[in-house]
Design a protein around this motif. Structure first.
Motif, PDB file in Angstrom:
ATOM      1  N   ALA A   1       0.857  -1.079  -0.022  1.00 57.38           N
ATOM      2  CA  ALA A   1      -0.066   0.008  -0.061  1.00 57.38           C
ATOM      3  C   ALA A   1       0.783   1.180  -0.110  1.00 57.38           C
ATOM      4  CB  ALA A   1      -1.064  -0.010   1.205  1.00 57.38           C
TER       5      ALA A   1
ATOM      6  N   TYR B   1       0.344   4.161  -2.529  1.00 58.28           N
ATOM      7  CA  TYR B   1      -1.336   4.625  -2.371  1.00 58.28           C
ATOM      8  C   TYR B   1      -1.780   5.581  -1.262  1.00 58.28           C
ATOM      9  CZ  TYR B   1      -1.297   1.223  -5.891  1.00 58.28           C
ATOM     10  OH  TYR B   1      -1.141   0.440  -7.314  1.00 58.28           O
TER      11      TYR B   1
ATOM     12  N   LEU C   1      -7.862   4.255  -6.062  1.00 60.46           N
ATOM     13  CA  LEU C   1      -8.105   2.838  -5.427  1.00 60.46           C
ATOM     14  C   LEU C   1      -9.585   2.713  -5.592  1.00 60.46           C
ATOM     15  CD1 LEU C   1      -6.077   2.851  -2.157  1.00 60.46           C
ATOM     16  CD2 LEU C   1      -5.633   1.686  -4.068  1.00 60.46           C
ATOM     17  N   TRP C   2     -10.072   1.545  -5.515  1.00 62.42           N
ATOM     18  CA  TRP C   2     -11.261   0.895  -5.984  1.00 62.42           C
ATOM     19  C   TRP C   2     -11.783   0.109  -4.875  1.00 62.42           C
ATOM     20  CZ3 TRP C   2      -7.745   1.807  -9.372  1.00 62.42           C
ATOM     21  CH2 TRP C   2      -8.240   2.452 -10.721  1.00 62.42           C
TER      22      TRP C   2
ATOM     23  N   LEU D   1     -10.592  -3.840  -0.976  1.00 62.32           N
ATOM     24  CA  LEU D   1      -9.999  -2.661  -1.531  1.00 62.32           C
ATOM     25  C   LEU D   1      -8.893  -2.864  -2.598  1.00 62.32           C
ATOM     26  CD1 LEU D   1      -9.559   0.328  -1.302  1.00 62.32           C
ATOM     27  CD2 LEU D   1      -8.005   0.106   0.420  1.00 62.32           C
ATOM     28  N   THR D   2      -9.044  -2.575  -3.907  1.00 63.63           N
ATOM     29  CA  THR D   2      -8.141  -2.826  -4.823  1.00 63.63           C
ATOM     30  C   THR D   2      -7.371  -1.622  -5.471  1.00 63.63           C
ATOM     31  OG1 THR D   2      -9.964  -2.845  -6.432  1.00 63.63           O
ATOM     32  CG2 THR D   2      -9.554  -4.994  -5.199  1.00 63.63           C
ATOM     33  N   THR D   3      -6.354  -1.886  -6.098  1.00 69.43           N
ATOM     34  CA  THR D   3      -5.686  -1.275  -6.688  1.00 69.43           C
ATOM     35  C   THR D   3      -5.876  -0.917  -8.364  1.00 69.43           C
ATOM     36  OG1 THR D   3      -3.796  -2.959  -7.295  1.00 69.43           O
ATOM     37  CG2 THR D   3      -3.527  -1.508  -5.378  1.00 69.43           C
TER      38      THR D   3
ATOM     39  N   SER E   1      -4.365  -7.902  -6.672  1.00 62.04           N
ATOM     40  CA  SER E   1      -4.527  -6.344  -6.716  1.00 62.04           C
ATOM     41  C   SER E   1      -5.160  -5.855  -5.194  1.00 62.04           C
ATOM     42  CB  SER E   1      -5.329  -6.103  -7.706  1.00 62.04           C
ATOM     43  OG  SER E   1      -4.601  -6.256  -9.185  1.00 62.04           O
TER      44      SER E   1
END
Length: 389
Positions: A296, A299, A305-306, A352-354, A367
């Motif tokens: 992380a 970020y 992020l998604w 929570l994904t990149t 991800s």
């Protein structure tokens, strides 16, 4: 048997969202206010997890069935063993959960009392059978691993965030639904690895867990069948979710022996901790703590992020996070919950994904920074004689 009426007599004891953490299996009456929950250790009076032949016979009688007497598969692919290790790890947790719930109901612990002795006896009878069945699930997975000289998980110490029978049944429904999605992932892993000989037994336990979930949903005034195609999940998310029920450091083996990643959880702030989310398009609020997550680093302080949802058998659904607020490595944010377009009734699993585009559920893991967050949107029975959460 009409359990909604049974449980309705204790509605005033508590609601699902109101309780502080409480260990089912602690002494009657529970821990004092503000005290740490008492770690729960699975009773071993019947020899579990390694019963003798006579003890196993008794467990099977209570379970209304036996382990398979078919020979084990001639071989299992090396990459399939984590499936059985996760199953054993999860089933031991379920044995702990139902052991502690059974203790509380039997001992009339406040919050777990039923006013009608006959209904109490009926519920105890059901819980005893479920408990024995979960023991057989765990023993079956352990036998498979031992047959190939693979690492076999043994029970840890456990803690459960429930203080009354409503919360306990609601938690049982949530983790059972997550297991139902995870066993899909297990079956697909076995199929991909050419381990067809183990698929039949795995899917038979999947059906049994589905029968359990339907019963819990009836107790909670929900339709017994949640969706036409139940929400999928992945093994890494299930292993991560189970960590909240494990007393840290209590497992008598390194968790790294199970070759699955452990992600920090996604806290769902909307609804009642993700339960009772309204069936509509909306933005849901989330919180994650990415302390110690090296992936992380790039970020932190940003918003690229998604939140990615699993819902039913749809391809992963990703929504960009918005209204992001960082405090060090802790983030609160919102993401669109596209309910209408995707009919997201029942369980949705959030990560929570990149990135925000995936071809399938397993692809999401690589991800992921944090997972899972559990979101429950219920289609409740319109008229039901029972309690309401």
């Amino acid at each position: 048997m009409y359990f909604p009426t049974v449980l309705s007599a204790v509605t005033a004891l508590a609601g699902l969202a109101a309780a502080a953490p409480f260990q089912h299996g602690g002494p009657p009456g529970g821990a004092p206010a503000g005290a740490a929950p008492t770690p729960f250790v699975i009773p071993t009076d019947d020899g579990f997890p390694n019963p003798s032949p006579d003890q196993l016979k008794v467990i099977q009688q209570i379970a209304d069935g036996t382990l398979s007497n078919a020979p084990p598969p001639a071989k299992i692919n090396e990459s399939s063993f984590p499936v059985f290790q996760l199953i054993a790890f999860n089933e031991q947790f379920e044995v702990a959960f139902f052991s502690s719930l059974l203790q509380n109901v039997t001992q009339n612990v406040p919050g777990f009392t039923l006013p009608d002795p006959k209904k109490k006896d009926e519920l105890i009878d059901i819980l005893e059978t479920v408990l024995a069945q979960e023991k057989l699930h765990a023993i079956n997975a352990a036998k498979t691993l031992a047959n190939f000289n693979q690492f076999v998980p043994v029970p840890c110490k456990y803690q459960f965030p429930t203080s009354n029978i409503y919360e306990a049944i609601a938690l049982a429904e949530r983790f059972t639904d997550l297991v139902l999605g995870t066993l899909q992932d297990g079956a697909q892993t076995l199929a991909r690895n050419g381990d067809a000989g183990a698929v039949r037994g795995l899917t038979s336990s999947l059906g049994q867990e589905g029968q359990q979930s339907g019963f819990y949903r009836i107790l909670l005034s929900k339709k017994p069948s949640e969706k036409p195609f139940l929400t999928t999940n992945v093994a890494a998310f299930a292993f991560s979710a189970l960590q909240q029920f494990i007393v840290p450091g209590s497992c008598p083996f390194p968790l790294s022996n199970i070759k699955l990643p452990i992600f920090p959880g996604v806290s769902v702030l909307s609804g009642q901790g993700g339960t009772n989310v309204e069936p509509r398009d909306q933005h849901l609020a989330f919180k994650v703590d990415l302390t110690g997550v090296s992936a992380a680093d790039a970020y932190i302080g940003k918003s690229n992020l998604w939140i990615t949802y699993f819902s039913g058998q749809l391809l992963p659904i990703s929504s960009p996070i918005v209204n992001v607020k960082w405090s060090g490595r802790v983030a609160t944010f919102e993401a669109e919950f596209p309910f209408t377009a995707n009919e997201m009734v029942g369980l949705s699993v959030a990560s929570l994904t990149t990135k925000g585009q995936f071809a399938n559920a397993p692809e999401v893991v690589a991800s992921t920074l944090a997972a899972p967050g559990l979101i429950q949107v219920d289609d409740r029975v319109k008229s039901w004689d029972g309690f309401k959460l």
